[in-house]
Scaffold this motif. Structure first.
Motif, PDB file in Angstrom:
ATOM      1  N   VAL A  55     -10.773  10.298   1.708  1.00 16.83           N
ATOM      2  CA  VAL A  55      -9.738  10.562   2.468  1.00 16.83           C
ATOM      3  C   VAL A  55      -8.365  10.168   1.701  1.00 16.83           C
ATOM      4  O   VAL A  55      -7.377  10.909   1.540  1.00 16.83           O
ATOM      5  CB  VAL A  55      -9.607   9.500   3.898  1.00 16.83           C
ATOM      6  CG1 VAL A  55      -8.357   9.580   4.533  1.00 16.83           C
ATOM      7  CG2 VAL A  55     -10.878   9.959   4.600  1.00 16.83           C
ATOM      8  N   ALA A  56      -8.640   8.999   0.899  1.00 13.47           N
ATOM      9  CA  ALA A  56      -7.371   8.588   0.117  1.00 13.47           C
ATOM     10  C   ALA A  56      -6.905   9.587  -0.888  1.00 13.47           C
ATOM     11  O   ALA A  56      -5.803  10.181  -1.314  1.00 13.47           O
ATOM     12  CB  ALA A  56      -7.509   7.200  -0.705  1.00 13.47           C
ATOM     13  N   GLU A  57      -8.041  10.261  -1.499  1.00 10.56           N
ATOM     14  CA  GLU A  57      -7.690  11.386  -2.356  1.00 10.56           C
ATOM     15  C   GLU A  57      -6.850  12.464  -1.992  1.00 10.56           C
ATOM     16  O   GLU A  57      -5.970  13.062  -2.475  1.00 10.56           O
ATOM     17  CB  GLU A  57      -9.015  11.859  -3.109  1.00 10.56           C
ATOM     18  CG  GLU A  57      -9.181  11.217  -4.393  1.00 10.56           C
ATOM     19  CD  GLU A  57     -10.693  11.576  -4.975  1.00 10.56           C
ATOM     20  OE1 GLU A  57     -10.885  11.417  -6.175  1.00 10.56           O
ATOM     21  OE2 GLU A  57     -11.522  12.329  -4.155  1.00 10.56           O
ATOM     22  N   GLN A  58      -7.195  13.078  -0.632  1.00 12.22           N
ATOM     23  CA  GLN A  58      -6.382  14.018  -0.117  1.00 12.22           C
ATOM     24  C   GLN A  58      -5.101  13.763   0.080  1.00 12.22           C
ATOM     25  O   GLN A  58      -4.274  14.547   0.442  1.00 12.22           O
ATOM     26  CB  GLN A  58      -6.974  14.359   1.262  1.00 12.22           C
ATOM     27  CG  GLN A  58      -8.466  15.051   1.249  1.00 12.22           C
ATOM     28  CD  GLN A  58      -9.056  15.186   2.413  1.00 12.22           C
ATOM     29  OE1 GLN A  58      -8.491  15.325   3.462  1.00 12.22           O
ATOM     30  NE2 GLN A  58     -10.582  14.970   2.421  1.00 12.22           N
ATOM     31  N   ALA A 236      -3.749   9.640   9.768  1.00 13.55           N
ATOM     32  CA  ALA A 236      -4.952   8.843  10.258  1.00 13.55           C
ATOM     33  C   ALA A 236      -5.384   9.502  11.511  1.00 13.55           C
ATOM     34  O   ALA A 236      -6.846   9.536  11.726  1.00 13.55           O
ATOM     35  CB  ALA A 236      -4.368   7.337  10.187  1.00 13.55           C
ATOM     36  N   GLY A 237      -4.701  10.033  12.209  1.00 10.25           N
ATOM     37  CA  GLY A 237      -4.968  10.555  13.534  1.00 10.25           C
ATOM     38  C   GLY A 237      -5.992  12.043  13.188  1.00 10.25           C
ATOM     39  O   GLY A 237      -6.945  12.199  13.780  1.00 10.25           O
ATOM     40  N   ILE A 245      -3.325   4.789   6.572  1.00 10.65           N
ATOM     41  CA  ILE A 245      -2.354   3.585   6.964  1.00 10.65           C
ATOM     42  C   ILE A 245      -2.319   2.698   5.788  1.00 10.65           C
ATOM     43  O   ILE A 245      -1.006   2.161   5.231  1.00 10.65           O
ATOM     44  CB  ILE A 245      -2.766   2.740   8.160  1.00 10.65           C
ATOM     45  CG1 ILE A 245      -2.848   3.927   9.518  1.00 10.65           C
ATOM     46  CG2 ILE A 245      -2.024   1.664   8.353  1.00 10.65           C
ATOM     47  CD1 ILE A 245      -1.554   4.309   9.946  1.00 10.65           C
ATOM     48  N   ILE A 246      -3.616   2.253   5.231  1.00 11.26           N
ATOM     49  CA  ILE A 246      -3.608   1.392   3.992  1.00 11.26           C
ATOM     50  C   ILE A 246      -2.775   1.857   2.925  1.00 11.26           C
ATOM     51  O   ILE A 246      -2.153   1.000   2.210  1.00 11.26           O
ATOM     52  CB  ILE A 246      -5.160   1.135   3.679  1.00 11.26           C
ATOM     53  CG1 ILE A 246      -5.798   0.528   4.864  1.00 11.26           C
ATOM     54  CG2 ILE A 246      -5.259   0.150   2.355  1.00 11.26           C
ATOM     55  CD1 ILE A 246      -5.364  -0.929   5.171  1.00 11.26           C
ATOM     56  N   VAL A 247      -2.895   3.162   2.683  1.00 12.93           N
ATOM     57  CA  VAL A 247      -2.371   3.881   1.396  1.00 12.93           C
ATOM     58  C   VAL A 247      -0.909   3.695   1.637  1.00 12.93           C
ATOM     59  O   VAL A 247       0.086   3.259   0.795  1.00 12.93           O
ATOM     60  CB  VAL A 247      -2.796   5.194   1.203  1.00 12.93           C
ATOM     61  CG1 VAL A 247      -2.125   5.898  -0.056  1.00 12.93           C
ATOM     62  CG2 VAL A 247      -4.156   5.307   0.927  1.00 12.93           C
ATOM     63  N   ALA A 248      -0.310   4.143   2.936  1.00 14.00           N
ATOM     64  CA  ALA A 248       1.112   3.935   3.240  1.00 14.00           C
ATOM     65  C   ALA A 248       1.588   2.307   3.095  1.00 14.00           C
ATOM     66  O   ALA A 248       2.520   2.266   2.493  1.00 14.00           O
ATOM     67  CB  ALA A 248       1.337   4.340   4.509  1.00 14.00           C
TER      68      ALA A 248
END
Lengths: 275, 261
Positions: A55-58, A236-237, A245-248
């Motif tokens: 997810v983070a990569e995207q 996230a949704g 959210i964590i990356v933000a």
């Protein structure tokens, strides 16, 4: 008084031993709480939901080129507008003309007392109603800058006023004795010194603004106008995963931690210079 | 230039109910050095500050180089350019170097170009013996050096009159001499000076005239040989004995010293 009285054996523990025991218990309690949280948490679940690499990569590079960029843009606009308006308000508060002082005092009290969210709603709804047909220049960025700046101005005005008042009175007298007008003395002598004094609190204000810019999501923004929080929440949704959210959050820290470090360094340097 | 540089007529100043100056008449001729002495609270500093309008007089007139300072129509900034002022606490601008302190008013007030302002600054800083401190910030200078930069800062504006408000009172004793030396040279070069001071040896050697003030009035004035060495008034005599020999003073109202131990 004899020394015998002081050295007399205590019933039970001496105060020093009691204090050491108390400190020891404190540490034990602290470690126990941390361990309990770590052990009780469901790590696999957490990892899947908050730290999914896929997810983070995207998220990249959009979270930087859109989210981080817009957060920095809104914060910057708010800071510049707040600083300019804050300086004017500070000078009004120090003005010999009573109506200026009243206005500045009223403004500061009102805007310090209102939740920032209300100011955002006021700017997005109230300004178009108050001045029909007019739009805040700069679209969402302009509105965000205006809302953040309106609130920041109230805080900064007080900071700047304190800075100006911290410059010794003799500085103005020396400047006036050299034939400078009041305005010239303010610009060349007093305000430069005041700003040196208040750089650390102003940097803290910038950190606060950076976080408060998340309220822009209440203005209604397009995809390209999203800042970090909105960006993270949206993704996230979409993904059904909280990693964005964590990356933000990490992106916020990329902005705020260096600023805080800078503020601390400036403060240390100022103290070392003895002014 | 000859004639009267400073002309003070029936000057009064009150702070609320407290009347600090109670009718001062004082003239300073061009090129003259006048020292004002007197106990603290006698109004000496207020008198000086009324001359360049840092304090607004309650009544009376002050004329400097023919311009009435107290006239509400007068451009006070223009008048102040011609009056140099040196403060007890130096009041150098801490965010500027020595050179910056001496150039800023030249550039912003007199609108001199950078090169000209710096040339003038170097000249006056050399005059006060600080050619090697151009790039130093005030915090790096001793009190005596700071006060000399402050004098240079005033001189750079080409003043017709210089006011000194206890210029050596905030200095360590060993630094007083440097500042007084600069002031002595200024006096020898013909500068008109009005000096509030406690330095009796300076007043005796350099002043053309000494004014003794007490309680808001001029009690006695004349050449130093008269006012300092042969005062006519009891108040002058009492003040001078305290200043010239502080160790001889008694604790007020305690009677003779022999009874204690």
């Amino acid at each position: 008084m004899t020394t015998g009285e002081v050295a007399a054996p205590h019933r039970g523990l001496s105060p020093r031993r009691r204090r050491r025991l108390f400190l020891g218990l404190q540490y034990v309690l602290f470690v126990a709480i941390v361990l309990a949280v770590v052990l009780l948490a469901d790590w696999p679940q957490l990892r899947a939901n908050f730290a999914s690499w896929d997810v983070a990569e995207q998220l990249f590079p959009d979270i930087l080129t859109v989210g981080l960029r817009n957060t920095a843009l809104y914060t910057g606009l708010g800071f510049v507008f707040g600083l300019a308006a804050g300086l004017v308000l500070a000078l009004m508060r120090l003005s010999p003309a009573a109506p200026y002082r009243w206005f500045a005092t009223a403004y500061i009290e009102v805007f310090r007392g209102l939740p920032l969210l209300l100011i955002f709603i006021f700017v997005s709804v109230g300004v178009p109603l108050a001045f029909p047909g007019s739009n805040v220049p700069g679209g969402v960025a302009g509105q965000a800058g205006l809302a953040l700046g309106l609130a920041a101005a109230a805080y900064m005005a007080e900071t700047i006023r304190a800075g100006i008042e911290a410059v010794p009175r003799g500085q103005l007298e020396a400047a006036r004795s050299l034939g400078m007008s009041y305005g010239r003395a303010m610009r060349s002598i007093i305000i430069p010194q005041a700003f040196r004094i208040i750089i650390p609190p102003l940097t803290n204000q910038l950190v606060l603004l950076c976080k408060d810019s998340s309220l822009v999501l209440f203005l209604g923004v397009t995809l390209e106008q999203r800042e970090l929080t909105k960006f993270g929440r949206d993704l996230a949704g979409q993904q059904g995963n909280t990693t964005p959210i964590i990356v933000a959050g990490i992106c916020y820290l990329l902005l705020t931690v260096p600023l805080s470090l800078l503020a601390r360094r400036l403060e240390v340097r100022r103290r070392r210079e003895g002014r | 230039m000859s004639g009267t540089a400073i002309e003070i007529t029936d000057l009064r100043k009150s702070f609320g109910a407290n009347e600090v100056l109670r009718g001062i008449d004082l003239d300073v001729r061009a090129g003259e050095v006048v020292c004002v002495i007197g106990p603290s609270g006698s109004g000496k500093s207020t008198l000086l500050r009324c001359v360049n309008l840092l304090e607004e007089p309650s009544s009376g007139t002050v004329r400097v180089a023919g311009v009435e300072v107290t006239d509400p129509e007068v451009d006070i900034d223009a008048v102040r350019r011609r009056i140099g002022m040196v403060f007890q606490s130096f009041n150098l601008f801490p965010h500027l170097t020595a050179l910056g302190n001496v150039t800023i008013a030249q550039r912003k007030v007199l609108r001199r170009g950078k090169a000209e302002a710096e040339r003038t600054a170097r000249e006056v800083l050399e005059r006060v013996g600080l050619s090697d401190k151009l790039a130093s910030y005030p915090a790096r200078l001793s009190g005596g050096q700071q006060q000399r930069v402050a004098i240079a800062r005033s001189l750079a504006m080409g003043p017709e009159v210089m006011l000194f408000d206890e210029p050596t009172s905030a200095l360590d004793p060993e630094l007083v001499g440097d500042v007084l030396g600069v002031m002595r040279e200024l006096a020898e070069d013909g500068m008109t000076m009005l000096v509030v001071t406690h330095e009796m040896s300076f007043a005796r050697e350099v002043a053309d005239r000494v004014v003794f003030m007490d309680d808001g009035v001029v009690v006695e004035e004349g050449p130093p040989s008269q006012v300092i060495d042969a005062p006519r008034h009891d108040r002058t005599r009492a003040f001078l004995s305290r200043v010239l020999d502080p160790a001889a003073a008694r604790v007020p109202g305690k009677g003779s010293l022999g009874t204690s131990t």
